[in-house]
Every structure is written in structure tokens, then in C-alpha cells.
Design a protein around this motif. Structure first.
Motif, PDB file in Angstrom:
ATOM      1  N   LEU A  31       0.815  -1.213   0.000  1.00 34.79           N
ATOM      2  CA  LEU A  31       0.000   0.000   0.000  1.00 34.79           C
ATOM      3  C   LEU A  31       0.849   1.264   0.000  1.00 34.79           C
ATOM      4  CD1 LEU A  31      -2.875  -1.113   2.401  1.00 34.79           C
ATOM      5  CD2 LEU A  31      -2.615  -1.471  -0.063  1.00 34.79           C
ATOM      6  N   GLY A  32       2.139   1.137   0.328  1.00 27.85           N
ATOM      7  CA  GLY A  32       3.047   2.273   0.205  1.00 27.85           C
ATOM      8  C   GLY A  32       3.169   2.736  -1.239  1.00 27.85           C
ATOM      9  N   ARG A  33       3.049   1.801  -2.173  1.00 26.85           N
ATOM     10  CA  ARG A  33       3.049   2.178  -3.588  1.00 26.85           C
ATOM     11  C   ARG A  33       1.783   2.960  -3.933  1.00 26.85           C
ATOM     12  NH1 ARG A  33       7.402   1.965  -6.805  1.00 26.85           N
ATOM     13  NH2 ARG A  33       6.370   0.954  -8.558  1.00 26.85           N
ATOM     14  N   ASN A  34       0.678   2.655  -3.240  1.00 29.49           N
ATOM     15  CA  ASN A  34      -0.554   3.420  -3.438  1.00 29.49           C
ATOM     16  C   ASN A  34      -0.379   4.857  -2.941  1.00 29.49           C
ATOM     17  OD1 ASN A  34      -1.192   0.742  -3.808  1.00 29.49           O
ATOM     18  ND2 ASN A  34      -2.998   0.759  -2.516  1.00 29.49           N
ATOM     19  N   THR A  35       0.281   4.990  -1.796  1.00 32.42           N
ATOM     20  CA  THR A  35       0.529   6.316  -1.234  1.00 32.42           C
ATOM     21  C   THR A  35       1.277   7.197  -2.232  1.00 32.42           C
ATOM     22  OG1 THR A  35       0.610   5.383   0.988  1.00 32.42           O
ATOM     23  CG2 THR A  35       1.600   7.546   0.697  1.00 32.42           C
ATOM     24  N   ALA A  36       2.132   6.576  -3.025  1.00 35.10           N
ATOM     25  CA  ALA A  36       2.865   7.319  -4.058  1.00 35.10           C
ATOM     26  C   ALA A  36       1.995   7.604  -5.275  1.00 35.10           C
ATOM     27  CB  ALA A  36       4.103   6.543  -4.475  1.00 35.10           C
ATOM     28  N   GLY A  37       0.846   6.927  -5.393  1.00 33.33           N
ATOM     29  CA  GLY A  37      -0.076   7.144  -6.500  1.00 33.33           C
ATOM     30  C   GLY A  37       0.072   6.184  -7.655  1.00 33.33           C
ATOM     31  N   VAL A  38       0.951   5.175  -7.534  1.00 36.95           N
ATOM     32  CA  VAL A  38       1.229   4.334  -8.700  1.00 36.95           C
ATOM     33  C   VAL A  38       0.402   3.046  -8.740  1.00 36.95           C
ATOM     34  CG1 VAL A  38       3.555   5.274  -8.900  1.00 36.95           C
ATOM     35  CG2 VAL A  38       3.221   3.141  -7.648  1.00 36.95           C
ATOM     36  N   HIS A  39      -0.306   2.722  -7.680  1.00 37.99           N
ATOM     37  CA  HIS A  39      -1.098   1.494  -7.649  1.00 37.99           C
ATOM     38  C   HIS A  39      -2.439   1.717  -6.965  1.00 37.99           C
ATOM     39  CE1 HIS A  39       1.051  -1.851  -9.420  1.00 37.99           C
ATOM     40  NE2 HIS A  39       2.174  -1.481  -8.828  1.00 37.99           N
ATOM     41  N   TRP A  40      -3.357   0.791  -7.233  1.00 37.55           N
ATOM     42  CA  TRP A  40      -4.669   0.729  -6.585  1.00 37.55           C
ATOM     43  C   TRP A  40      -4.605  -0.197  -5.376  1.00 37.55           C
ATOM     44  CZ3 TRP A  40      -8.337   3.621  -9.250  1.00 37.55           C
ATOM     45  CH2 TRP A  40      -8.102   3.865 -10.609  1.00 37.55           C
ATOM     46  N   ARG A  41      -5.548  -0.035  -4.441  1.00 38.21           N
ATOM     47  CA  ARG A  41      -5.613  -0.932  -3.282  1.00 38.21           C
ATOM     48  C   ARG A  41      -5.698  -2.396  -3.721  1.00 38.21           C
ATOM     49  NH1 ARG A  41      -6.884  -1.748   2.123  1.00 38.21           N
ATOM     50  NH2 ARG A  41      -6.624   0.468   2.570  1.00 38.21           N
ATOM     51  N   SER A  42      -6.561  -2.697  -4.674  1.00 39.47           N
ATOM     52  CA  SER A  42      -6.728  -4.094  -5.087  1.00 39.47           C
ATOM     53  C   SER A  42      -5.466  -4.646  -5.747  1.00 39.47           C
ATOM     54  CB  SER A  42      -7.932  -4.253  -6.020  1.00 39.47           C
ATOM     55  OG  SER A  42      -7.899  -3.308  -7.068  1.00 39.47           O
ATOM     56  N   ASP A  43      -4.662  -3.791  -6.394  1.00 43.42           N
ATOM     57  CA  ASP A  43      -3.366  -4.246  -6.932  1.00 43.42           C
ATOM     58  C   ASP A  43      -2.507  -4.843  -5.817  1.00 43.42           C
ATOM     59  OD1 ASP A  43      -4.194  -3.031  -9.295  1.00 43.42           O
ATOM     60  OD2 ASP A  43      -2.803  -1.351  -9.142  1.00 43.42           O
ATOM     61  N   GLY A  44      -2.479  -4.117  -4.691  1.00 50.22           N
ATOM     62  CA  GLY A  44      -1.648  -4.549  -3.574  1.00 50.22           C
ATOM     63  C   GLY A  44      -2.195  -5.775  -2.865  1.00 50.22           C
TER      64      GLY A  44
END
Length: 514
Positions: free
Chosen positions: A459-472
Motif C-alpha cells: 500500500l506504500g506504492r498506493n501512497t505514491a499514486g502508482v497502484h490501486w488498493r486491489s493491486d496490492g
């Protein structure tokens, strides 16, 4: 005449060379046969690529685009042709929009010699372009962007995080963790595995000193300066979609312990592939024998210790080995099944829709949300503010590669270490990230903190804007499945008698691998 000298036999083994060779073949054959007997996995998708002729719901970054950020269809069709054929010449014929290249799509076809073939591992269907589910995930990403500089220690009292929790609770299909049916500041932006909601937001394995041979690594990391959000101007966004080279990041001169979303996002920007599972392994190996799982065969031996098997070299080998295999499984899903668009691409659709430049089938819950109004008020656009100058990597979103790696690594560590073992002397980063403070709340366990580590990295990648929650979330589960299949194959190779690897999966169920 010379006397014949007899050759002394030094080999003392239970099996002679011929029988050993036959058994080695049988072990490999048994592993391959067990994989061959598995049912073939189907790979459904969300239908967006077929539903939208202009490919507005599909990943296309790096290819040429028009002024709306919609992909050139000839280029996209060549990209699809290459993925179908797998031929080098077809890949070399894909038109690019700029200087940035596609990230290794041919890895999607790779085979491995251990574990389940990556084409026979499945994941759930991701949210569709116009769904309430995707709307909830995008709203979360906007809120994560707006709260990047809020210290985790202040989530409970900061106006922005309280507002984020309140609004996310109102989305009809938001699937992040909740307490009493609502998103709270204690569940905000967290994972949903056992242990995720206990204690500090960040796992102890991202704060504790790392033993590294004859030295110790202090986990203060380089981060970027507060407020350094990128790709909020439309021209900059469009240039990046076309593969232009971005500017340099603005670094904070002070290294810090991870204390907010910006720090976490930068950690997963600069880390090498299996860095976090390896670091956690080195921390765990420093603990006493009581931290090892009770199934470890040498815990009760009076004459032997584990080393090459069931010792540090064994665990270190597996925790790193599973990372690349997990990436193979993720790359297959990314390129050959889902081709899901990235959040920054979706942000472009929202911006053009809201500005009247285009009309897209976007969910009304998102269009009338507080958060996109706040984003426009602060940045002058509806684009998703990104933490990285270059935005996302040049490969599709679903599932997240980071999540697959850490999901696999955490699974291996839970197989070897006692999940209920309490982490000694737990800590939390100060609000400025310059020191660690003692933590005195509920006990933190190895199992819970490994699950939290997996969620932090994903979810840290989501914080950066590059992924969705479901990706993680689904990437973690895919990595877990990869690790389980590898542990199962290797369980056939040991001379030691042991009861199998037993641990708790991310969904809370127990598994034993023999």
C-alpha cells in the motif's frame, strides 16, 4: 611386475551413487508430476479492454496518445499483437511515444523449475472502470496524496485524516478495513490481514536496526521534501504518458525513519526487489531460538543444529528466491490477462471529464466527492498528485509487483518463524522522523508485523499514486501462492523428518505444507 593397488572407497552414504541418482530424478519427477496434476486455472478479466473501443480503461503509458491522453489505436494493436505472438520482431515494432521503454513484457512467458507455473496461478477480477468499487479506490488514492505529509502518529487528531476516514466511509463499495462498519483513523490506509490494525502503522521490520554481517544498518532513509507532488499540470501529465523523461526529485537533506506516507512512498521507490523481506529476515535471525517455528526439526536435537537446511542460509536463500518467481507470476497477470490502467491514467480521464473536454462513464460517487474538489482547489486540476516525477512504471497496474514480492517473502518467513513470538522492545518513529520512541501498546508479534510489512510495502506504492488498493491486496495473495508452491516442492527434498511448514495465510486461515 608392479603390484596392483586397491582403491579405497571413502564414500559412506545410505544410497550408492546409482541409487542416489535415481532418487534425485524421482524427487524432481514427483515435484513436476504434482504440478502437472493441478487443475488448469482460468483467467477472467473485468472486460474493460473489450468494452471501450478507445481503450480508456486499459494501460497504455509509453505509447503515443492524443491530446486527451487516449492511446493511438494502431500502436495499441501492435502492442497486443506482440503480446499474442511473443515474437521479438513484433515487440520491436511497437511504436513508442517517447524515450521510455516498456518494462520487460517478455518476462510474462518465462518458465521456472520450481513451484507452480506462473500461468497456472490465478487472482480475482479487478474493479471495472465505471464501478463503485473503483470509485472508492480512486477516492482513497486522492486522500492518500493529500495526506502524504501527515505523520502516522497524528492520524487520530489531524483534520485531513479525520475527513478522509469520514468520506471513505460514505462510499458504497469501499473495501478497505473498517471498525464498526466505518473507516476510522485507526483503519485508514491500512491492510486487512491479521495484525494490520494492531499498533503503529509501520511494521517494526521497517524501523528496527538491521544486522548486516559485521555492521548494523540504521533504518533512516533518504526521502523527498514535504509538498513535492508531481504531475499536477496537464501538459506535464500528458508528456509523461507519452514517455517523456521527467525532472529530478527534490530530496530532503535529512535521512529519516519512515514517519509518513511520503517517506513510505519513497522507500518503495528506491528499494531493490526483495529488500524488505531480506531486511526482516536479518532482523529475525538475530532473535533467540525461541523465535523459530516449533516445527523446525533441530529445536529438539541434542547433537545438531540447522545450517544449510533449516538454518540461516536456508531461510535467506528461500526468502530471496521466491521474489523473482513472484514477479514472473505478476508479470503474466499484468501483460497477458488484465492490462489494467494505472491510477494516474484514470486521473487524466477524471480531469478531462470534469473540464468538459471528454465524456467518460465515471461513477457519480467519485465525481461528487469532497476529495476531488479539494484536489482541484489545491492544484488547479483533477489529476492525481504523484509522489514520483516519472509517475508509475511502464507496465500495467494489476497486480502490484512489490506486493507479490513481499507477499512471497513474508510467507516464507512465517513458515520458518513462530508467528506468536512477541517482538522485543517495539518502537515508533517520531513525528519528524529523526528518532524512534518506545511503543507500549498491545503486544506486536512476528506474524502480525510480517503481515503489516507486506501491507506497508504493497500500500506504500498506493501512497505514491502508482497502484490501486486491489493491486496490492491481490498481489500479496499471488506472492503467497507462489511461496506456498515453492515450499511444497522443496519439502520433498529434505532428509530431516519434520511435521511440515505451518502458518497463517493472509486471509486468516491456517495451512500446513508437507
Amino acid at each position: 611386475m608392479k603390484k596392483k593397488t586397491s582403491k579405497k572407497k571413502c564414500l559412506i552414504v545410505p544410497l550408492n551413487t546409482k541409487k542416489r541418482s535415481e532418487k534425485a530424478f524421482y524427487v524432481r519427477l514427483k515435484a513436476a508430476s504434482s504440478q502437472m496434476k493441478l487443475s488448469l486455472t482460468e483467467h477472467p478479466h473485468n472486460g474493460d479492454e473489450l468494452l471501450y473501443p478507445t481503450k480508456i480503461g486499459s494501460f497504455s503509458k509509453g505509447l503515443p496518445h492524443n491530446s486527451l491522453g487516449e492511446v493511438d489505436l494502431q500502436a495499441y494493436n501492435q502492442y497486443i499483437k506482440a503480446l499474442i505472438t511473443g515474437k521479438k520482431d513484433d515487440f520491436e515494432s511497437i511504436p513508442l511515444g517517447g524515450h521510455v521503454k516498456l518494462a520487460n513484457p517478455q518476462a510474462s512467458y518465462a518458465f521456472d523449475l520450481v513451484g507452480t507455473d506462473c500461468h497456472n496461478l490465478g487472482i480475482a477480477v479487478p474493479p471495472s472502470f465505471k464501478s463503485a468499487w473503483q470509485a472508492g479506490e480512486m477516492a482513497e488514492l486522492y486522500w492518500q496524496a493529500l495526506t502524504r505529509d501527515v505523520p502516522f502518529l497524528e492520524y487520530g487528531t489531524h483534520a485531513l485524516t479525520m475527513e478522509a476516514a469520514s468520506e471513505l466511509s460514505s462510499f458504497s463499495d469501499f473495501r478497505g478495513p473498517k471498525a464498526g462498519g466505518k473507516v476510522t483513523t485507526g483503519t485508514l490506509f491500512r491492510g486487512d490481514t491479521p495484525g494490520d490494525l494492531t499498533g503503529p502503522y509501520i511494521s517494526q521490520f521497517l524501523w528496527k536496526d538491521i544486522p548486516y554481517g559485521a555492521t548494523t544498518i540504521n533504518q533512516r532513509y533518504r526521502t523527498t521534501v514535504a509538498g513535492s507532488d508531481r504531475m499536477t499540470s496537464y501538459d506535464q501529465w500528458l508528456n509523461i504518458q507519452n514517455g517523456s523523461t521527467p525532472g529530478a526529485p527534490l530530496f530532503d537533506p535529512t535521512p529519516r525513519y519512515i514517519r509518513n506516507g511520503r517517506d513510505l512512498g519513497e522507500y518503495v521507490h528506491q528499494d531493490f526487489s526483495f529488500q524488505s523481506p531480506l531486511s526482516a529476515c536479518l532482523v529475525l535471525l538475530r532473535y533467540s531460538r525461541e523465535a523459530l517455528d516449533i516445527s523446525t526439526p533441530y529445536l529438539k536435537s541434542e547433537t545438531q543444529d540447522g545450517f544449510i537446511t533449516f538454518g540461516a542460509p536456508h531461510i535467506l536463500d528461500l526468502v530471496t528466491k521466491v521474489g523473482r518467481t513472484a514477479l514472473e507470476a505478476a508479470w503474466f497477470q499484468k501483460f497477458l490477462v488484465h492490462r489494467r490502467l494505472r491510477p494516474e491514467e484514470f486521473g487524466g480521464r477524471i480531469h478531462n471529464h470534469m473540464m468538459g473536454a471528454a465524456s467518460y462513464p465515471l461513477n457519480s460517487e467519485l465525481l461528487y466527492s469532497q476529495v476531488i474538489s479539494k484536489v482541484f482547489s489545491q492544484f488547479g486540476s483533477y489529476l492525481l498528485p504523484m509522489a514520483y516525477p516519472e509517475g508509475c512504471p511502464i507496465h500495467p497496474a494489476y497486480p502490484a509487483g512489490h506486493a507479490a514480492i513481499v507477499g512471497a517473502g513474508a510467507t516464507v518467513l512465517k513458515a520458518f518463524f513462530k508467528e506468536s513470538f512477541k517482538i522485543p522492545n517495539p518502537v515508533a518513529a517520531s513525528s519528524d522522523g529523526t528518532s524512534l520512541l518506545p511503543y507500549s501498546g498491545k503486544p506486536l508479534t512476528i506474524g502480525g508485523e510480517l503481515n503489516k510489512l507486506a501491507a506497508n510495502i504493497s500500500l506504500g506504492r498506493n501512497t505514491a499514486g502508482v497502484h490501486w488498493r486491489s493491486d496490492g491486496i491481490e498481489g500479496m495473495k499471488l506472492g503467497e501462492a507462489v511461496a506456498i508452491s515453492i515450499l511444497r516442492d522443496y519439502s520433498m527434498t529434505y532428509n530431516e523428518k519434520f511435521s511440515g511448514f505451518s502458518f497463517t495465510k493472509f486471509d486468516g486461515t491456517m495451512i500446513t505444507i508437507k
